[in-house]
Design an enzyme around this catalytic site. Structure first.
Site, mmCIF file in Angstrom:
data_model
loop_
_atom_site.group_PDB
_atom_site.id
_atom_site.type_symbol
_atom_site.label_atom_id
_atom_site.label_comp_id
_atom_site.label_asym_id
_atom_site.label_seq_id
_atom_site.Cartn_x
_atom_site.Cartn_y
_atom_site.Cartn_z
ATOM 1 N N GLY A 1 0.838 -1.211 0.000
ATOM 2 C CA GLY A 1 0.000 0.000 0.000
ATOM 3 C C GLY A 1 0.863 1.248 0.000
ATOM 4 O O GLY A 1 0.681 2.170 -0.810
ATOM 5 N N HIS A 2 1.854 1.274 0.893
ATOM 6 C CA HIS A 2 2.779 2.413 0.935
ATOM 7 C C HIS A 2 3.552 2.516 -0.386
ATOM 8 O O HIS A 2 3.772 3.613 -0.902
ATOM 9 C CB HIS A 2 3.803 2.241 2.067
ATOM 10 N N GLN B 1 -0.724 11.005 18.030
ATOM 11 C CA GLN B 1 -1.975 10.583 17.400
ATOM 12 C C GLN B 1 -2.527 9.280 17.995
ATOM 13 O O GLN B 1 -3.544 8.782 17.542
ATOM 14 C CB GLN B 1 -1.832 10.485 15.884
ATOM 15 N N SER C 1 -2.442 -3.303 5.669
ATOM 16 C CA SER C 1 -2.270 -2.415 6.813
ATOM 17 C C SER C 1 -1.078 -2.897 7.626
ATOM 18 O O SER C 1 -0.864 -4.110 7.751
ATOM 19 C CB SER C 1 -3.525 -2.450 7.686
HETATM 20 P P1 AMP Z 1 0.444 4.584 7.819
HETATM 21 O O1 AMP Z 1 1.870 4.164 7.764
HETATM 22 O O2 AMP Z 1 -0.495 3.498 8.186
HETATM 23 O O3 AMP Z 1 0.254 5.854 8.601
HETATM 24 O O4 AMP Z 1 0.052 4.959 6.322
HETATM 25 C C1 AMP Z 1 0.795 5.892 5.593
HETATM 26 C C2 AMP Z 1 0.055 6.206 4.332
HETATM 27 O O5 AMP Z 1 -0.102 5.024 3.559
HETATM 28 C C3 AMP Z 1 -1.351 6.774 4.584
HETATM 29 O O6 AMP Z 1 -1.608 7.807 3.642
HETATM 30 C C4 AMP Z 1 -2.220 5.580 4.346
HETATM 31 O O7 AMP Z 1 -3.539 5.899 3.920
HETATM 32 C C5 AMP Z 1 -1.468 4.868 3.230
HETATM 33 N N1 AMP Z 1 -1.844 3.464 3.188
HETATM 34 C C6 AMP Z 1 -1.777 2.564 4.199
HETATM 35 N N2 AMP Z 1 -2.283 1.378 3.801
HETATM 36 C C7 AMP Z 1 -2.691 1.537 2.525
HETATM 37 C C8 AMP Z 1 -3.313 0.693 1.572
HETATM 38 N N3 AMP Z 1 -3.624 -0.565 1.847
HETATM 39 N N4 AMP Z 1 -3.583 1.196 0.341
HETATM 40 C C9 AMP Z 1 -3.268 2.479 0.045
HETATM 41 N N5 AMP Z 1 -2.691 3.333 0.899
HETATM 42 C C10 AMP Z 1 -2.397 2.873 2.129
#
Ligand code: AMP
Length: 285
Positions: free
Chosen positions: A35-36, A60, A191
């Protein structure tokens, strides 16, 4: 290049900015997955230089949330970033971001607080103060890196809407790019918190996407009444899945609706094996 200090990131970016190169920022909390990487890929396609921030932002997280146990995998994250053409990984310590001793005195920090009607629902309802923490850190990252573009995933759709609102309301000179939600082949939304789940838990967690897919299917078949669409979820739930919320709101404003339309988004949060998972789907796509 791995950068841990604010001053060093500014010094690193300065010559590129002087040459009018475009800077893209991808804010993350690390434990990077596909995702990242999709955000990074989009950033690479739009910007001359790409900075990924890896920072588990203490402000947060609520007092009973997973701040201390959140996965921290900086070495692997850094490797993934370099393999994917990232120019700089910015990974400051909490003290670098908030000053020494901030944990003891975090009532001594200037916060950016998004409007209540964006935060009194969905994740904001149970995670009180969460989006104040998100907006504060993202605003700080914008001030530090001064990117032309910043990339956020639709996985955290409420966050994306709130960041866009903050940028508009505070006239921050950055363009926010929303990127599609990436799923495992099974349908499970990727995630960093999936790491907490057992194999059984991962199977149970598929319920979130099944509920969302079914709502979308019902909508496409002509059911628009929001209450009726939400009702369809209950056949999927079982004792292993604790529903926190299921809502259908306007995808841009998060306004409540009685009738769904093509611009509505269904949002869900559940706990599986005590892991809080979120997912969402746009009904009109
Ligand atoms: P995080 O590390 O969970 O704070 O996520 C960092 C960024 O990656 C945020 O903008 C999230 O929305 C994005 N992100 C996390 N998981 C996904 C996913 N499965 N698909 C797309 N973007 C993601």
């Amino acid at each position: 290049m791995l950068i841990k200090k604010i001053k060093e990131l500014r010094e690193y970016l300065q010559p590129y900015k002087a040459d009018n190169e475009t800077i893209g920022l991808v804010p993350t909390m690390g434990a990077l997955h596909a995702g990242h990487l999709s955000l990074i890929k989009t950033a690479k396609s739009m910007c001359d230089r790409v900075v990924v921030s890896v920072f588990v932002n203490p402000i947060q997280f609520g007092p009973n949330e997973d701040y201390t146990k959140y996965p921290r995998t900086l070495d692997e994250d850094y490797k993934l970033c370099t393999q994917n053409g990232v120019d700089a990984v910015f990974s400051p310590s909490p003290a670098e971001m908030y000053g020494e001793g901030f944990i003891l005195s975090n009532n001594n920090l200037t916060y950016v607080c998004p409007p209540f009607n964006y935060t009194d629902k969905l994740c904001g309802k149970s995670r009180v103060g969460h989006f104040d923490g998100v907006c504060t850190v993202v605003n700080k990252l914008f001030n530090i890196a001064q990117p032309d573009f910043a990339f956020f995933g639709e996985k955290d759709a409420q966050q994306l809407i709130i960041i866009k609102k903050m940028v508009k309301d505070l006239n921050i000179p950055v363009e926010i790019i929303g990127c599609p939600l990436i799923r495992e082949e099974s349908g499970l939304a990727l995630s960093s918190r999936n790491k907490y789940l057992s194999d059984d838990g991962k199977r149970e967690a598929l319920v979130l996407y099944k509920i969302l897919q079914n709502i979308k299917k019902c909508y496409k078949q002509g059911i628009t009444d929001v209450a009726a669409l939400k009702e369809t979820a209950f056949t999927f739930l079982n004792n292993n899945v604790e529903l926190e919320y299921l809502e259908i709101y306007d995808a841009d404003t998060l306004d409540e609706l009685t009738k769904a339309n093509d611009n509505s988004r269904a949002f869900i949060a559940c706990k599986v094996e005590d892991v809080r998972l979120i997912d969402n789907i746009k009904l009109g796509e």
